[in-house]
Scaffold this active site. Structure first.
Site, mmCIF file in Angstrom:
data_model
loop_
_atom_site.group_PDB
_atom_site.id
_atom_site.type_symbol
_atom_site.label_atom_id
_atom_site.label_comp_id
_atom_site.label_asym_id
_atom_site.label_seq_id
_atom_site.Cartn_x
_atom_site.Cartn_y
_atom_site.Cartn_z
ATOM 1 N N ASP A 31 38.653 -31.460 -10.818
ATOM 2 C CA ASP A 31 39.509 -30.275 -10.742
ATOM 3 C C ASP A 31 39.422 -29.484 -12.036
ATOM 4 O OD1 ASP A 31 40.275 -31.195 -8.339
ATOM 5 O OD2 ASP A 31 42.377 -31.586 -8.861
ATOM 6 N N ASP A 35 38.466 -25.707 -12.387
ATOM 7 C CA ASP A 35 39.376 -24.714 -12.962
ATOM 8 C C ASP A 35 38.725 -23.993 -14.136
ATOM 9 O OD1 ASP A 35 41.207 -25.474 -11.117
ATOM 10 O OD2 ASP A 35 42.406 -26.702 -12.476
ATOM 11 N N SER A 80 47.093 -19.102 -3.008
ATOM 12 C CA SER A 80 47.109 -20.266 -3.890
ATOM 13 C C SER A 80 48.141 -20.020 -4.989
ATOM 14 C CB SER A 80 45.707 -20.438 -4.446
ATOM 15 O OG SER A 80 45.578 -21.682 -5.050
ATOM 16 N N LEU A 81 48.127 -20.835 -6.031
ATOM 17 C CA LEU A 81 49.115 -20.684 -7.101
ATOM 18 C C LEU A 81 48.432 -20.421 -8.441
ATOM 19 C CD1 LEU A 81 51.449 -23.687 -6.217
ATOM 20 C CD2 LEU A 81 52.124 -21.287 -6.217
ATOM 21 N N GLU A 110 59.652 -27.749 -7.665
ATOM 22 C CA GLU A 110 59.202 -28.712 -6.651
ATOM 23 C C GLU A 110 58.012 -29.491 -7.180
ATOM 24 O OE1 GLU A 110 58.120 -26.398 -3.236
ATOM 25 O OE2 GLU A 110 60.175 -25.686 -2.919
ATOM 26 N N LYS A 112 54.225 -30.702 -6.897
ATOM 27 C CA LYS A 112 53.014 -30.163 -6.284
ATOM 28 C C LYS A 112 52.289 -31.339 -5.643
ATOM 29 C CE LYS A 112 49.149 -27.082 -7.271
ATOM 30 N NZ LYS A 112 48.093 -27.881 -6.690
ATOM 31 N N ASP A 114 49.669 -33.536 -3.887
ATOM 32 C CA ASP A 114 48.203 -33.496 -3.889
ATOM 33 C C ASP A 114 47.709 -33.951 -2.519
ATOM 34 O OD1 ASP A 114 45.643 -33.195 -4.713
ATOM 35 O OD2 ASP A 114 45.580 -34.994 -5.960
ATOM 36 N N ARG A 133 44.093 -24.131 5.457
ATOM 37 C CA ARG A 133 44.210 -22.916 4.670
ATOM 38 C C ARG A 133 43.008 -21.999 4.869
ATOM 39 N NH1 ARG A 133 45.210 -23.367 -1.667
ATOM 40 N NH2 ARG A 133 43.186 -24.370 -1.559
ATOM 41 N N GLU A 167 52.202 -29.586 3.067
ATOM 42 C CA GLU A 167 51.111 -30.397 2.547
ATOM 43 C C GLU A 167 51.073 -31.706 3.326
ATOM 44 O OE1 GLU A 167 49.796 -28.557 0.238
ATOM 45 O OE2 GLU A 167 48.370 -29.826 -0.827
ATOM 46 N N TYR A 214 57.181 -26.668 2.463
ATOM 47 C CA TYR A 214 57.808 -26.033 1.301
ATOM 48 C C TYR A 214 57.946 -24.518 1.374
ATOM 49 C CZ TYR A 214 52.790 -26.399 0.303
ATOM 50 O OH TYR A 214 51.432 -26.394 0.402
ATOM 51 N N LYS A 299 59.315 -21.917 -8.772
ATOM 52 C CA LYS A 299 59.341 -20.752 -7.881
ATOM 53 C C LYS A 299 60.610 -19.953 -8.099
ATOM 54 C CE LYS A 299 57.018 -23.285 -4.160
ATOM 55 N NZ LYS A 299 57.138 -23.840 -2.802
ATOM 56 N N LYS A 323 49.924 -27.783 -13.940
ATOM 57 C CA LYS A 323 48.970 -28.840 -13.595
ATOM 58 C C LYS A 323 48.991 -29.892 -14.679
ATOM 59 C CE LYS A 323 45.356 -27.858 -11.237
ATOM 60 N NZ LYS A 323 44.745 -28.354 -10.005
ATOM 61 N N CYS A 416 24.311 -45.807 -41.966
ATOM 62 C CA CYS A 416 25.745 -45.514 -42.054
ATOM 63 C C CYS A 416 25.975 -44.347 -43.014
ATOM 64 C CB CYS A 416 26.497 -46.750 -42.547
ATOM 65 S SG CYS A 416 28.228 -46.410 -42.880
ATOM 66 N N CYS A 419 28.041 -45.919 -46.204
ATOM 67 C CA CYS A 419 27.509 -46.876 -47.179
ATOM 68 C C CYS A 419 25.982 -46.981 -47.149
ATOM 69 C CB CYS A 419 28.123 -48.257 -46.949
ATOM 70 S SG CYS A 419 27.591 -49.014 -45.413
ATOM 71 N N CYS A 432 28.217 -50.200 -38.165
ATOM 72 C CA CYS A 432 27.811 -50.433 -39.542
ATOM 73 C C CYS A 432 28.129 -51.911 -39.818
ATOM 74 C CB CYS A 432 28.600 -49.532 -40.479
ATOM 75 S SG CYS A 432 28.464 -50.078 -42.186
ATOM 76 N N CYS A 437 31.958 -51.630 -46.359
ATOM 77 C CA CYS A 437 31.653 -50.201 -46.251
ATOM 78 C C CYS A 437 32.948 -49.411 -46.503
ATOM 79 C CB CYS A 437 31.117 -49.928 -44.839
ATOM 80 S SG CYS A 437 31.129 -48.205 -44.375
HETATM 81 S S1 IVH Z 1 53.716 -23.075 -2.824
HETATM 82 C C1 IVH Z 1 52.432 -18.824 -1.954
HETATM 83 N N1 IVH Z 1 54.632 -25.522 -3.172
HETATM 84 O O1 IVH Z 1 49.117 -26.315 -4.009
HETATM 85 C C2 IVH Z 1 52.968 -20.198 -2.138
HETATM 86 N N2 IVH Z 1 52.283 -25.241 -2.906
HETATM 87 O O2 IVH Z 1 47.241 -24.859 -5.808
HETATM 88 C C3 IVH Z 1 51.928 -21.152 -2.474
HETATM 89 N N3 IVH Z 1 51.009 -27.314 -2.945
HETATM 90 O O3 IVH Z 1 47.827 -24.053 -1.697
HETATM 91 C C4 IVH Z 1 52.193 -22.540 -2.203
HETATM 92 N N4 IVH Z 1 52.730 -28.668 -3.216
HETATM 93 O O4 IVH Z 1 48.447 -26.405 -0.851
HETATM 94 C C5 IVH Z 1 53.538 -24.754 -2.986
HETATM 95 N N5 IVH Z 1 55.593 -27.599 -3.446
HETATM 96 C C6 IVH Z 1 54.506 -26.858 -3.266
HETATM 97 C C7 IVH Z 1 53.215 -27.409 -3.166
HETATM 98 C C8 IVH Z 1 52.116 -26.554 -2.996
HETATM 99 C C9 IVH Z 1 51.416 -28.590 -3.060
HETATM 100 C C10 IVH Z 1 49.592 -26.894 -2.812
HETATM 101 C C11 IVH Z 1 49.374 -25.870 -1.734
HETATM 102 C C12 IVH Z 1 48.763 -24.697 -2.450
HETATM 103 C C13 IVH Z 1 48.181 -25.334 -3.644
HETATM 104 C C14 IVH Z 1 48.016 -24.327 -4.782
#
Ligand code: IVH
Length: 697
Positions: A31, A35, A80-81, A110, A112, A114, A133, A167, A214, A299, A323, A416, A419, A432, A437
């Site tokens: 990841d 990123d 996405s976020l 909240e 996140k 995975d 998605r 999720e 969520y 949020k 993250k 080294c 020394c 070494c 040393c």
């Molecule tokens: S909010 C527009 N809340 O993370 C709102 N996303 O990297 C966007 N995800 O696509 C999503 N837990 O699949 C939201 N509590 C949470 C989440 C969550 C996991 C995932 C989701 C999103 C991704 C973004």
């Protein structure tokens, strides 16, 4: 490579990675790497918009489309976020968002999850379909598989038409069980991704997936609640599973509580100033959860404000993901230096062009060993990505672009740097071989005095360098016999400093045997290892020496945590003549070589409490002595104050922690009261702390 080529290369790699991740469920890069590349492409596109491709991955949220499942258009944008990599960044984002908004705000926090992002569509209360998605506009219809998940309601409690984001995930425990039959699968996320995309739903049904939802989008907008908390409550009432690990942040805890009460939810009610501590605590608690999370999501609660903040093509401006993994940065290798550790181990270190990474400036990154350099094919002048994992030193992760000067892969010189001895290869590392040393000796001394060991705080690596260079200290026992006055007159070494050295030496004589044992630098014997040995019956140095003189491996391996290899390593280290001499001399200097009992018979008056300690004390110098007194009586001690902290032991000069403690309602105890608690057996020590919080994990 020019910018245009780099941009197209980045786009190709990101698209390939997206497909591997979303479609095949078998990622080809971490990841972090993803990123890093994504951020680089975003930056280059901003600087060179003329080269941006109409199919750039930055315009989409990653595609999980596959031909096996029908494609269906989403009726809501599935974005996405935006990401942050530290709690501080989230706090700054929150502050900025508040500045940009005229009305009073609150935020919902909240986890996140995975897992696999899913959108569930209902019409008149009936499940119609579940879409992945996809690219944010079109997703794959995986309804048959999703319908096998019991936590997904097929009929809602009300006849509403709604799209719900959530999720799908596989609990860790179920993953561990199923892994036995599919050892190829790396983690619960990938197993869940595979299950969602099975061709036969009976196979998907065999995997105990579940879901947290969520976000909810009502077709009839007039039915949409006013804030996020009420949406969550409404989703729960409709029959969905929502994650109870929530927190609300607003101008005061009372206000947060009101917001929760009016939505009819129970969760942590906190104030803005609690956010940083809450996120840090969440990161620590992550491993205790029954499911994987890869961050936290903050949020905006008020939907009206969400609307005015709006969206970019990629993410909403009203939310941010923190993250847990650290970010990557791209920079150039200016040179490579070679370090010698206290054990003689050689570590090559890349000297970098300064680059910002996870909130600090990075100028050096570890290259581990020659093998690692060879794998990277790293040469001086190359452009590389660096990554910081957790709190550890940054490492070079990958070569992104070769140098133009024609430098070839770096080779560690065979001698080294400290020394001049010829290096020897042991396993993956060079060493070494000369134990005298200078760098090794200094390393051993610094290890011994370090805070985690003998805690002779003032005698740090710089002072040791000086003492060594002046010929005053050559081995650990010299720290106890040397004439510190000889430093007087040297730049930066005044009377006060010398006194603090003497005090550190004096205080170190009271350290318990386990600490002394751990500070000697025996292989595998850190603080935990020393405790294991002592608990296993080696409660004095004499017993350890006797067993090693007899080469009695069994005396060590009968302790369950100690294996054959460790036993042999400890025995041979204790047979070493230098080590024996060192131990003899330290014993003569008055260090503890027998574990004092009595500690366990103390009444556990602080059991269940969490204490932070700050400032300096008359009776507990160094401060770690106060920590030991607390721990001996059952307290857990922490370095920073969070909502879980119950007490703050406040010495002189601990101002900033006092403020946090007051804000969080943590009970503050001064040295006088603490002495009384220790002396009296502490009825008060048990007293509940005033406004103690529960983060409800
Ligand atoms: S909010 C527009 N809340 O993370 C709102 N996303 O990297 C966007 N995800 O696509 C999503 N837990 O699949 C939201 N509590 C949470 C989440 C969550 C996991 C995932 C989701 C999103 C991704 C973004």
């Amino acid at each position: 490579m020019d910018v245009k080529e780099r941009m197209s290369q980045l786009a190709d790699r990101l698209l390939e990675a997206q497909r591997a991740y979303y479609v095949d469920g078998r990622p080809v890069m971490s990841d972090l790497e993803y990123d890093g590349l994504f951020d680089e492409l975003v930056r280059l596109e901003q600087e060179n918009p003329q080269y941006r491709s109409p199919s750039s991955p930055t315009l989409r949220v990653g595609s999980d489309l596959t031909a096996d499942f029908p494609e269906v258009a989403h009726t809501i944008p599935v974005l996405s976020l935006d990401k942050a990599y530290s709690a501080d960044e989230v706090v700054s984002w929150m502050e900025k968002t508040m500045r940009n908004t005229s009305s009073e705000l609150s935020f919902v926090e909240e986890e996140k999850i995975d897992g696999i992002s899913i959108v569930l569509y209902y019409e008149d209360g009936l499940f119609v379909r579940a879409l992945t998605r996809g690219n944010g506009y079109v997703g794959n219809d995986v309804s048959d598989n999703i319908k096998t998940i019991r936590a997904v309601p097929l009929r809602l409690t009300k006849d509403v038409s709604i799209a719900v984001r959530g999720e799908v995930y596989l609990p860790k425990r179920d993953f561990e069980i199923l892994k036995a039959s599919d050892p190829e699968v790396a983690n619960p996320r990938n197993m869940a991704a595979g299950a969602v995309r099975r061709q036969k739903s009976i196979e998907a049904a065999a995997i105990p997936l579940t879901v947290f939802v969520y976000e909810g989008f009502w077709t009839d907008e007039s039915q949409t609640p006013r804030d996020h908390l009420s949406i969550l409550r409404a989703l729960r009432d409709l029959g969905f599973r929502i994650n109870p690990h929530l927190a609300v942040f607003s101008s005061s805890r009372e206000r947060s509580q009101e917001l929760l009460s009016s939505a009819g939810l129970e969760a942590a009610a906190l104030s803005f100033s609690d956010l940083g501590a809450y996120l840090e605590e969440a990161a620590r608690r992550r491993k205790d959860l029954e499911y994987e999370i890869d961050g936290m999501v903050t949020k905006v609660n008020e939907l009206g404000v969400r609307q005015s903040l709006g969206y970019t093509e990629h993410h909403p401006r009203w939310a941010i993901a923190y993250k847990f993994e650290s970010p990557q940065a791209v920079t150039k290798v200016l040179g490579v230096t070679v370090q010698v550790g206290r054990t003689g181990r050689i570590t090559p270190v890349a000297e970098l062009e300064a680059v910002a990474l996870g909130g600090s400036t990075v100028r050096r990154a570890t290259l581990h060993n020659q093998e690692y350099i060879d794998e990277l094919e790293l040469a001086v002048g190359d452009t590389v990505s660096v990554v910081k994992r957790g709190d550890v030193i940054p490492a070079v992760e990958e070569v992104l672009e070769k140098n133009a000067e024609g430098n070839t892969t770096y080779r560690i010189p065979p001698v080294c740097p400290s020394c001049g001895s010829t290096l020897v290869q042991r396993g993956a590392h060079l060493f070494c071989p000369d134990r005298d040393c200078p760098d090794q000796v200094k390393g051993r001394l610094s290890f011994f005095t370090a805070r985690d060991q003998m805690d002779m705080d003032s005698i740090g690596p710089k002072a040791i360098e000086k003492l060594y260079d002046m010929g005053l200290v050559r081995d650990i026992p010299d720290l106890y016999t040397c004439d510190y006055d000889r430093l007087l007159g040297q730049k930066g070494y005044g009377e006060k400093m010398i006194q603090s050295f003497r005090k550190a030496v004096e205080d170190s004589r009271t350290r318990p045997f386990t600490t002394v044992l751990a500070s000697l630098g025996l292989p595998e014997v850190g603080q935990k290892g020393a405790e294991i040995l002592v608990k296993g019956g080696f409660d004095s140095m004499d017993k350890l020496l006797a067993a090693s003189d007899a080469s009695d491996i069994g005396a060590f391996t009968k302790i369950p945590q100690i294996g054959q290899q460790t036993a042999v390593a400890i025995i041979s280290a204790l047979q070493d003549p230098d080590m024996r001499r060192r131990i003899g001399q330290l014993r003569a200097c008055g260090l503890q070589f027998t574990q004092q009992e009595q500690e366990n018979s103390l009444e556990q008056i602080f059991a269940g409490q969490v204490w932070a300690v700050t400032g300096s004390f008359e009776h507990f110098n160094p401060r770690s002595l106060a920590l030991k007194e607390l721990e001996k009586r059952g307290a857990r001690t922490v370095s920073s104050i969070t909502g879980k902290t119950t007490h703050l032991l406040l010495g002189t000069g601990g101002g900033s922690k006092r403020k946090t403690a007051e804000e969080l309602g943590v009970r503050i105890v001064d040295e006088k009261e603490f002495m009384e608690l220790l002396g009296r057996g502490g009825k008060e020590g048990r007293a509940a702390s005033g406004g103690q919080l529960s983060f409800d994990f």
